[in-house]
Scaffold this motif. Sequence first.
Motif, PDB file in Angstrom:
ATOM      1  N   SER A  28    -124.368  28.808  14.148  1.00  0.00           N
ATOM      2  CA  SER A  28    -125.638  28.900  14.886  1.00  0.00           C
ATOM      3  C   SER A  28    -126.244  27.522  15.113  1.00  0.00           C
ATOM      4  O   SER A  28    -126.841  27.262  16.167  1.00  0.00           O
ATOM      5  CB  SER A  28    -126.627  29.796  14.131  1.00  0.00           C
ATOM      6  OG  SER A  28    -126.149  31.118  14.084  1.00  0.00           O
ATOM      7  N   ARG A  29    -126.063  26.621  14.151  1.00  0.00           N
ATOM      8  CA  ARG A  29    -126.561  25.249  14.318  1.00  0.00           C
ATOM      9  C   ARG A  29    -125.818  24.551  15.458  1.00  0.00           C
ATOM     10  O   ARG A  29    -126.416  23.823  16.255  1.00  0.00           O
ATOM     11  CB  ARG A  29    -126.421  24.450  13.027  1.00  0.00           C
ATOM     12  CG  ARG A  29    -127.090  23.086  13.116  1.00  0.00           C
ATOM     13  CD  ARG A  29    -126.697  22.172  11.961  1.00  0.00           C
ATOM     14  NE  ARG A  29    -127.511  20.979  11.904  1.00  0.00           N
ATOM     15  CZ  ARG A  29    -127.367  19.928  12.701  1.00  0.00           C
ATOM     16  NH1 ARG A  29    -126.444  19.934  13.657  1.00  0.00           N
ATOM     17  NH2 ARG A  29    -128.149  18.874  12.568  1.00  0.00           N
ATOM     18  N   ARG A  30    -124.512  24.771  15.545  1.00  0.00           N
ATOM     19  CA  ARG A  30    -123.739  24.151  16.625  1.00  0.00           C
ATOM     20  C   ARG A  30    -124.161  24.700  17.988  1.00  0.00           C
ATOM     21  O   ARG A  30    -124.181  23.961  18.976  1.00  0.00           O
ATOM     22  CB  ARG A  30    -122.236  24.333  16.386  1.00  0.00           C
ATOM     23  CG  ARG A  30    -121.741  23.508  15.194  1.00  0.00           C
ATOM     24  CD  ARG A  30    -120.228  23.382  15.118  1.00  0.00           C
ATOM     25  NE  ARG A  30    -119.489  24.623  15.094  1.00  0.00           N
ATOM     26  CZ  ARG A  30    -119.269  25.368  14.013  1.00  0.00           C
ATOM     27  NH1 ARG A  30    -119.751  25.008  12.841  1.00  0.00           N
ATOM     28  NH2 ARG A  30    -118.552  26.482  14.105  1.00  0.00           N
ATOM     29  N   VAL A  31    -124.526  25.985  18.049  1.00  0.00           N
ATOM     30  CA  VAL A  31    -125.053  26.542  19.303  1.00  0.00           C
ATOM     31  C   VAL A  31    -126.373  25.851  19.648  1.00  0.00           C
ATOM     32  O   VAL A  31    -126.577  25.419  20.781  1.00  0.00           O
ATOM     33  CB  VAL A  31    -125.223  28.073  19.204  1.00  0.00           C
ATOM     34  CG1 VAL A  31    -126.010  28.626  20.401  1.00  0.00           C
ATOM     35  CG2 VAL A  31    -123.865  28.754  19.090  1.00  0.00           C
ATOM     36  N   LEU A  32    -127.250  25.729  18.677  1.00  0.00           N
ATOM     37  CA  LEU A  32    -128.531  25.034  18.882  1.00  0.00           C
ATOM     38  C   LEU A  32    -128.299  23.610  19.374  1.00  0.00           C
ATOM     39  O   LEU A  32    -128.930  23.152  20.338  1.00  0.00           O
ATOM     40  CB  LEU A  32    -129.328  25.044  17.574  1.00  0.00           C
ATOM     41  CG  LEU A  32    -130.626  24.256  17.520  1.00  0.00           C
ATOM     42  CD1 LEU A  32    -131.639  24.785  18.526  1.00  0.00           C
ATOM     43  CD2 LEU A  32    -131.212  24.325  16.101  1.00  0.00           C
ATOM     44  N   ARG A 155    -123.550  29.542  28.635  1.00  0.00           N
ATOM     45  CA  ARG A 155    -122.593  29.821  29.719  1.00  0.00           C
ATOM     46  C   ARG A 155    -123.299  29.798  31.082  1.00  0.00           C
ATOM     47  O   ARG A 155    -122.753  29.279  32.055  1.00  0.00           O
ATOM     48  CB  ARG A 155    -121.892  31.144  29.489  1.00  0.00           C
ATOM     49  CG  ARG A 155    -120.896  31.072  28.339  1.00  0.00           C
ATOM     50  CD  ARG A 155    -119.952  32.253  28.336  1.00  0.00           C
ATOM     51  NE  ARG A 155    -119.065  32.210  27.205  1.00  0.00           N
ATOM     52  CZ  ARG A 155    -117.966  31.473  27.107  1.00  0.00           C
ATOM     53  NH1 ARG A 155    -117.639  30.683  28.107  1.00  0.00           N
ATOM     54  NH2 ARG A 155    -117.201  31.507  26.035  1.00  0.00           N
ATOM     55  N   ALA A 156    -124.510  30.330  31.152  1.00  0.00           N
ATOM     56  CA  ALA A 156    -125.261  30.312  32.414  1.00  0.00           C
ATOM     57  C   ALA A 156    -125.615  28.882  32.816  1.00  0.00           C
ATOM     58  O   ALA A 156    -125.740  28.594  34.012  1.00  0.00           O
ATOM     59  CB  ALA A 156    -126.532  31.150  32.283  1.00  0.00           C
ATOM     60  N   GLU A 160    -119.844  25.138  27.753  1.00  0.00           N
ATOM     61  CA  GLU A 160    -118.934  25.928  26.919  1.00  0.00           C
ATOM     62  C   GLU A 160    -119.514  25.982  25.496  1.00  0.00           C
ATOM     63  O   GLU A 160    -119.675  24.952  24.849  1.00  0.00           O
ATOM     64  CB  GLU A 160    -117.548  25.279  26.887  1.00  0.00           C
ATOM     65  CG  GLU A 160    -116.529  26.020  26.063  1.00  0.00           C
ATOM     66  CD  GLU A 160    -116.113  27.361  26.667  1.00  0.00           C
ATOM     67  OE1 GLU A 160    -115.662  28.213  25.896  1.00  0.00           O
ATOM     68  OE2 GLU A 160    -116.238  27.549  27.903  1.00  0.00           O
ATOM     69  N   PRO A 161    -119.836  27.176  25.012  1.00  0.00           N
ATOM     70  CA  PRO A 161    -120.390  27.274  23.656  1.00  0.00           C
ATOM     71  C   PRO A 161    -119.298  27.090  22.600  1.00  0.00           C
ATOM     72  O   PRO A 161    -118.113  27.213  22.904  1.00  0.00           O
ATOM     73  CB  PRO A 161    -120.958  28.690  23.606  1.00  0.00           C
ATOM     74  CG  PRO A 161    -120.216  29.455  24.641  1.00  0.00           C
ATOM     75  CD  PRO A 161    -119.789  28.479  25.683  1.00  0.00           C
ATOM     76  N   PRO A 162    -119.705  26.819  21.371  1.00  0.00           N
ATOM     77  CA  PRO A 162    -118.723  26.725  20.288  1.00  0.00           C
ATOM     78  C   PRO A 162    -117.956  28.038  20.156  1.00  0.00           C
ATOM     79  O   PRO A 162    -118.491  29.106  20.449  1.00  0.00           O
ATOM     80  CB  PRO A 162    -119.563  26.485  19.036  1.00  0.00           C
ATOM     81  CG  PRO A 162    -120.902  26.065  19.527  1.00  0.00           C
ATOM     82  CD  PRO A 162    -121.063  26.634  20.897  1.00  0.00           C
ATOM     83  N   ALA A 163    -116.716  27.955  19.709  1.00  0.00           N
ATOM     84  CA  ALA A 163    -115.901  29.162  19.523  1.00  0.00           C
ATOM     85  C   ALA A 163    -116.577  30.072  18.518  1.00  0.00           C
ATOM     86  O   ALA A 163    -116.923  29.641  17.412  1.00  0.00           O
ATOM     87  CB  ALA A 163    -114.506  28.773  19.052  1.00  0.00           C
TER      88      ALA A 163
END
Length: 167
Positions: A28-32, A155-156, A160-163
């Motif tokens: 979740s931190r990597r997404v942030l 994505r929008a 590219e989000p983290p796997a």
Amino acid sequence: MTTTAATDTTVLTADELLKNWQSHRGLSRRVLAAFPEKDLFEFSIGGMRPYSELAGEMIGLASAGMNGFVTGKWETSPELDHFNHDAKLTTKSQFLEAWDEVTDQIDALWPQIPAEHFHEKVAAFGQYENSVTNTILYFLDNEIHHRGQGYVYLRALGIEPPAFWDR
């Protein structure tokens, strides 16, 4: 063929639950961290809240939750309190610092939860009654739900989000 359910079998230890939660928190931190600064605070789709508000909720629940499990006080510092609209984190770096602070807080407070307390009922935030374990699982479900929203946003935005499986 007859099978017997093993109802007294330990499926996860407290340490395994913590490791699972922290691995989700790392993802979740990597997404942030993947969000551009402006979009973290402004971008939304279909009336959903900006990711800054979702991340603030995750930070506040985890921090106040851990305090609640250990002390019985379901509170956090004002700047981490996602219910306090006067105390907002205003930059991505502040969000990442707060995320890391809560990660350290979880690691520090976790060993202070007595083993038997995981099965005891608590009233999270004074109103949501459940066992400590089920409350932690709710925090995890909430985080995964909001992280999924973050994936849609990224994505929008053409990022590219983290796997999702790389925890």
